[in-house]
Design an enzyme around this catalytic site. Sequence first.
Site, PDB file in Angstrom:
ATOM      1  N   LYS A  70      75.799  -7.698 -80.435  1.00 29.87           N
ATOM      2  CA  LYS A  70      76.252  -6.603 -79.568  1.00 29.87           C
ATOM      3  C   LYS A  70      76.332  -7.134 -78.139  1.00 29.87           C
ATOM      4  CE  LYS A  70      74.260  -2.371 -81.615  1.00 29.87           C
ATOM      5  NZ  LYS A  70      73.210  -1.348 -81.404  1.00 29.87           N
ATOM      6  N   ARG A  76      67.785  11.461 -85.055  1.00 33.53           N
ATOM      7  CA  ARG A  76      68.414  12.557 -84.320  1.00 33.53           C
ATOM      8  C   ARG A  76      69.145  13.504 -85.248  1.00 33.53           C
ATOM      9  NH1 ARG A  76      70.954   8.332 -80.335  1.00 33.53           N
ATOM     10  NH2 ARG A  76      70.697   7.286 -82.331  1.00 33.53           N
TER      11      ARG A  76
END
Length: 158
Positions: A41, A90
């Site tokens: 990333k 989440r």
Amino acid sequence: MITAIYPGSFDPVTLGHLDIITRSAAMFDKVIIGVLNNTSKTPLFSLEERVNMLKDAVSDLDNVSVESFNGLLVDFVKQKKSNIIIRGLRALTDFDLEMQMAQGNRVVAPDVDTVFLSTSVQYSYLSSSVVKEYARYGVDLKEFVPECVISQLIDKIK
Ligand code: ADP
């Protein structure tokens, strides 16, 4: 003495992360935040910046420390004499990937378990990506990231 590891990219740390950290610190003797040096990333903040922002954000929590790591998470966990990984959930969209990672980790390290903490409702939409997007459009960031992150995020986006 139970040590738990909370790994992640933290690019940058948000109040959602901090909520998970504070709750973990009340549950375990020691919490080590592992900041992943992920070569696949491209983060907005360097590894050093992410570590330093976290250190600032958790400075009032005595049993929490921050370190960076490379390579396999379970190797870092064992190196720190822990067998607990903490992850935050989440929404259902987190579940698939988190379940896959937890199960994969148990295959390579059967004695390491993942503990999931559900997000506090007010942070259920919050992610590092959302925060970076808000910063780009000049949204007031104080509801989303620790105070010490705000100016660094604004500077970086410029
Ligand atoms: P990663 O790249 O490993 O997903 P992140 O920094 O995005 O790293 O997240 C680290 C951990 O924190 C993950 O378990 C993620 O689900 C959790 N997390 C991120 N944001 C929140 C939030 N708002 N509430 C609860 N957990 C969260």
